[in-house]
Design a protein around this motif. Structure first.
Motif, PDB file in Angstrom:
ATOM      1  N   THR A   4       0.819  -1.209   0.000  1.00 24.72           N
ATOM      2  CA  THR A   4       0.000   0.000   0.000  1.00 24.72           C
ATOM      3  C   THR A   4       0.855   1.262   0.000  1.00 24.72           C
ATOM      4  O   THR A   4       0.490   2.286  -0.579  1.00 24.72           O
ATOM      5  N   SER A   5       2.028   1.180   0.649  1.00 27.59           N
ATOM      6  CA  SER A   5       2.854   2.381   0.797  1.00 27.59           C
ATOM      7  C   SER A   5       3.680   2.695  -0.442  1.00 27.59           C
ATOM      8  O   SER A   5       3.979   3.855  -0.713  1.00 27.59           O
ATOM      9  N   ILE A   6       4.036   1.666  -1.210  1.00 23.38           N
ATOM     10  CA  ILE A   6       4.951   1.872  -2.339  1.00 23.38           C
ATOM     11  C   ILE A   6       4.242   2.625  -3.466  1.00 23.38           C
ATOM     12  O   ILE A   6       3.265   2.169  -4.031  1.00 23.38           O
ATOM     13  N   GLY A   7       4.761   3.788  -3.773  1.00 23.74           N
ATOM     14  CA  GLY A   7       4.270   4.556  -4.912  1.00 23.74           C
ATOM     15  C   GLY A   7       2.918   5.194  -4.731  1.00 23.74           C
ATOM     16  O   GLY A   7       2.390   5.786  -5.673  1.00 23.74           O
ATOM     17  N   ASN A   8       2.325   5.106  -3.517  1.00 25.25           N
ATOM     18  CA  ASN A   8       0.966   5.616  -3.351  1.00 25.25           C
ATOM     19  C   ASN A   8       0.849   6.672  -2.263  1.00 25.25           C
ATOM     20  O   ASN A   8      -0.253   7.072  -1.912  1.00 25.25           O
ATOM     21  N   PHE A   9       1.975   7.092  -1.676  1.00 20.50           N
ATOM     22  CA  PHE A   9       1.837   7.968  -0.523  1.00 20.50           C
ATOM     23  C   PHE A   9       1.709   9.437  -0.889  1.00 20.50           C
ATOM     24  O   PHE A   9       1.514  10.280  -0.027  1.00 20.50           O
ATOM     25  N   GLY A  10       1.828   9.793  -2.170  1.00 22.52           N
ATOM     26  CA  GLY A  10       1.509  11.136  -2.615  1.00 22.52           C
ATOM     27  C   GLY A  10       2.416  12.222  -2.071  1.00 22.52           C
ATOM     28  O   GLY A  10       3.554  11.994  -1.685  1.00 22.52           O
ATOM     29  N   GLU A  11       1.850  13.427  -2.036  1.00 20.16           N
ATOM     30  CA  GLU A  11       2.639  14.599  -1.685  1.00 20.16           C
ATOM     31  C   GLU A  11       2.908  14.710  -0.185  1.00 20.16           C
ATOM     32  O   GLU A  11       3.892  15.311   0.219  1.00 20.16           O
ATOM     33  N   LEU A  12       2.015  14.140   0.632  1.00 20.39           N
ATOM     34  CA  LEU A  12       2.170  14.317   2.080  1.00 20.39           C
ATOM     35  C   LEU A  12       3.469  13.705   2.579  1.00 20.39           C
ATOM     36  O   LEU A  12       4.194  14.331   3.359  1.00 20.39           O
ATOM     37  N   PHE A  13       3.782  12.490   2.121  1.00 19.97           N
ATOM     38  CA  PHE A  13       5.018  11.856   2.572  1.00 19.97           C
ATOM     39  C   PHE A  13       6.233  12.666   2.122  1.00 19.97           C
ATOM     40  O   PHE A  13       7.191  12.833   2.898  1.00 19.97           O
ATOM     41  N   SER A  14       6.214  13.168   0.886  1.00 18.46           N
ATOM     42  CA  SER A  14       7.323  14.004   0.418  1.00 18.46           C
ATOM     43  C   SER A  14       7.455  15.260   1.267  1.00 18.46           C
ATOM     44  O   SER A  14       8.568  15.690   1.612  1.00 18.46           O
ATOM     45  N   HIS A  15       6.313  15.839   1.621  1.00 13.37           N
ATOM     46  CA  HIS A  15       6.330  17.035   2.470  1.00 13.37           C
ATOM     47  C   HIS A  15       6.901  16.703   3.852  1.00 13.37           C
ATOM     48  O   HIS A  15       7.718  17.465   4.404  1.00 13.37           O
ATOM     49  N   LEU A  16       6.487  15.560   4.417  1.00 10.52           N
ATOM     50  CA  LEU A  16       7.001  15.149   5.720  1.00 10.52           C
ATOM     51  C   LEU A  16       8.514  14.930   5.664  1.00 10.52           C
ATOM     52  O   LEU A  16       9.241  15.299   6.587  1.00 10.52           O
ATOM     53  N   GLN A  18      10.663  16.342   3.735  1.00  7.79           N
ATOM     54  CA  GLN A  18      11.363  17.612   3.580  1.00  7.79           C
ATOM     55  C   GLN A  18      11.276  18.491   4.828  1.00  7.79           C
ATOM     56  O   GLN A  18      12.036  19.451   4.961  1.00  7.79           O
ATOM     57  N   THR A  19      10.369  18.177   5.733  1.00  4.43           N
ATOM     58  CA  THR A  19      10.162  19.049   6.896  1.00  4.43           C
ATOM     59  C   THR A  19      10.467  18.345   8.221  1.00  4.43           C
ATOM     60  O   THR A  19      11.521  18.559   8.815  1.00  4.43           O
ATOM     61  N   VAL A  20       9.561  17.489   8.683  1.00  2.00           N
ATOM     62  CA  VAL A  20       9.660  16.986  10.064  1.00  2.00           C
ATOM     63  C   VAL A  20      10.155  15.545  10.186  1.00  2.00           C
ATOM     64  O   VAL A  20      10.556  15.131  11.274  1.00  2.00           O
ATOM     65  N   LEU A  21      10.130  14.772   9.093  1.00  2.00           N
ATOM     66  CA  LEU A  21      10.489  13.359   9.208  1.00  2.00           C
ATOM     67  C   LEU A  21      11.920  13.138   9.695  1.00  2.00           C
ATOM     68  O   LEU A  21      12.160  12.243  10.518  1.00  2.00           O
ATOM     69  N   PRO A  22      12.913  13.915   9.222  1.00  2.00           N
ATOM     70  CA  PRO A  22      14.269  13.740   9.778  1.00  2.00           C
ATOM     71  C   PRO A  22      14.318  13.935  11.294  1.00  2.00           C
ATOM     72  O   PRO A  22      15.053  13.228  11.993  1.00  2.00           O
ATOM     73  N   THR A  23      13.499  14.861  11.812  1.00  2.00           N
ATOM     74  CA  THR A  23      13.433  15.055  13.263  1.00  2.00           C
ATOM     75  C   THR A  23      12.819  13.848  13.948  1.00  2.00           C
ATOM     76  O   THR A  23      13.287  13.409  15.005  1.00  2.00           O
TER      77      THR A  23
END
Length: 513
Positions: A4-16, A18-23
């Protein structure tokens, strides 16, 4: 979940990303490191003092040091925050005693930090390290220590250079368990506002409504767990936990008066901070704030909790018993795989497991409803993902490993000659199991059932994500009260969870002696 996660996570995952996921990732790594370091500092010295020295009151401390296992970490987090916060009794007493008027006039530690979360988690998780290290030290061949003494080592040098290195594999197993529990923790870090991968999964799914991105985050968290398990196995490859010729001895190190005092303060402080103080605060809350109208709601929620925990424990034990006996009577090289595979779920955090089950049961439910509509039947609704079936299924997957270990250990103590004796008298396999093996395994089965039952009662993340509408367990009910800063109204329910958590500790300690 992975699909489900592969290729379907859209813009939100990319946004995360670039912003908070590394934290989130760095906080998860730092928290795991701090907790691992603290449990080593708490667990190894206490195990050494109890097993290898003539410490006063060691008989009491031997089991008392296990008591923090009964305390859910999120309860300790709330109770200590309430105790040490600016408006709490400790700081109010300091201000009254010294005439301070504002926070700028004095310094006081802030518990709601990543380091504070690490301390709280370490206080309730160090018994894993203490228990396995103590067992490894007690089962070592003392002739190895005597050999070190003949080569010129002092008693303390022999302990440091021989005993502890030999116990290293057991210590690493315990630290790995602690690391997996830390990675899986949700309620403590969320209450302290420490953003980790578990809180990110929860917020992404329920906050943003993006299940694909939540699945992607869960996949990242699963990689952390996989790396932890593989690294632990590699670190102790080729090593043994103990000697094949354990030699129990009463030859323990004598401590000076100062060492006795320091050892007693250290060990009893762990017991007080990890169990006695928070449990005492819970009792005080229950006495001050308990109301009769709350008891009816708690009784109803408690009954539902007992039911699903009992169902899960019964299913897990039945599955473990079936697979362990299959491996026993058909001991081919591949026949151990079902038993091993059934225990994989313990390494999966409850949040990740919930995501995986929703990714699986959700489509199945929709397919069943579409099929019913196509056949002009009434739609059954969400019979898998929208009922308590998903919770019980998650409990069985998550805690089957506990039942596996207990029952396999019990079966391993049965001599193989017992398997063959009934057959020589014409007794069939099923009758042999029913009349010979099950009565012998009665104690192991009960302990396995009890351990799974208690773990199911305490489980929170999986239940939070899988529960049907208007369904609560004691853990979710108390968590909601903690989130609203109203634990006082559920103090009796929290005490109930702790008391049930004490049962296996008391039972196992009773059997040890």
């Amino acid at each position: 979940m992975l699909f489900t996660s592969i290729g379907n996570f859209g813009e939100l995952f990319s946004h995360l990303w670039q912003t908070v996921l590394p934290t989130y990732i760095s906080n998860t790594l730092l928290l795991t490191f701090y907790v691992s370091l603290l449990v080593l500092l708490f667990g190894v010295p206490s195990a050494f003092l109890i097993s290898q020295t003539q410490l006063v009151s060691a008989m009491w401390l031997r089991w008392a040091l296990l008591l923090p296992l009964a305390m859910p970490a999120y309860l300790v987090a709330y109770l200590y925050t309430d105790l040490f916060d600016y408006a709490g009794p400790v700081q109010r007493l300091l201000r009254a005693s010294f005439g301070w008027q504002s926070p700028t006039e004095y310094w006081f530690f802030d518990l709601r930090t990543l380091e504070g979360a690490a301390v709280v988690l370490a206080l309730v998780l160090y018994p894993y390290v203490y228990m396995l290290t103590r067992t490894a030290l007690e089962q070592q061949d003392t002739s190895l220590l005597r050999a070190g003494r003949t080569l010129g080592l002092s008693a303390r040098q022999a302990m440091l250079k021989i005993a502890l290195p030999l116990a290293r594999p057991a210590i690493m197993v315990a630290v790995t368990l602690v690391m997996m529990e830390t990675i899986a923790d949700f309620a403590t870090v969320q209450y302290f506002a420490v953003n980790t991968l578990t809180t990110a999964i929860y917020d992404t799914w329920l906050g943003y409504g993006d299940m694909a991105a939540a699945n992607a985050l869960a996949s990242v968290l699963l990689l952390f767990v996989l790396f932890t398990v593989v690294a632990e196995q590699k670190s102790r490859a080729g090593q043994r936990h103990q000697s094949n010729r354990p030699n129990f001895s009463d030859d323990k190190l004598a401590l000076s008066f100062g060492q006795q005092v320091m050892g007693l303060v250290f060990c009893w402080l762990l017991v007080i901070l990890g169990f006695a103080l928070p449990f005492g605060l819970l009792i005080a809350m229950a006495i001050d704030y308990a109301q009769l109208e709350q008891l009816g709601q708690l009784a109803e929620i408690g009954w539902e909790t007992l039911k699903i925990s009992a169902y899960a424990a019964t299913a897990a034990v039945a599955l473990s018993l079936l697979l362990a006996l299959f491996h026993r009577f058909y001991p081919k090289s591949v026949n151990h795989l079902p038993l091993q595979i059934s225990g994989f779920g313990y390494a999966v955090p409850g949040t990740v497991l919930a995501m995986a089950l929703m990714a699986t049961f959700g489509p199945i439910d929709h397919w069943l409803n579409d099929t019913a509509a196509w056949l002009d039947w009434s739609k059954p609704g969400l019979i898998l993902s929208g009922t308590t079936f998903a919770i019980i299924f998650a409990f069985v997957v998550r805690f089957a490993a506990i039942a596996n270990g207990t029952i396999s250990a019990g079966i391993g103590k049965i001599p193989h000659s017992i398997d063959k004796a009934p057959a020589s008298l014409g007794v069939g396999l099923l009758a042999t199991i029913r009349t010979v093996h099950l009565p012998i395994l009665k104690s192991s089965v009960f302990v396995a059932w009890l351990l799974v039952f208690v773990e199911a009662m305490k489980e929170l993340p999986a239940v939070l994500l899988l529960r049907p509408f208007n369904f609560e367990t004691l853990s979710t009910f108390i968590y909601q009260l903690i989130s609203d800063e109203r634990l006082e109204q559920g103090a009796i329910g929290a005490i109930f969870i702790v008391l049930f958590g004490l049962i296996p500790i008391i039972w196992l300690n009773k059997n040890k002696h």
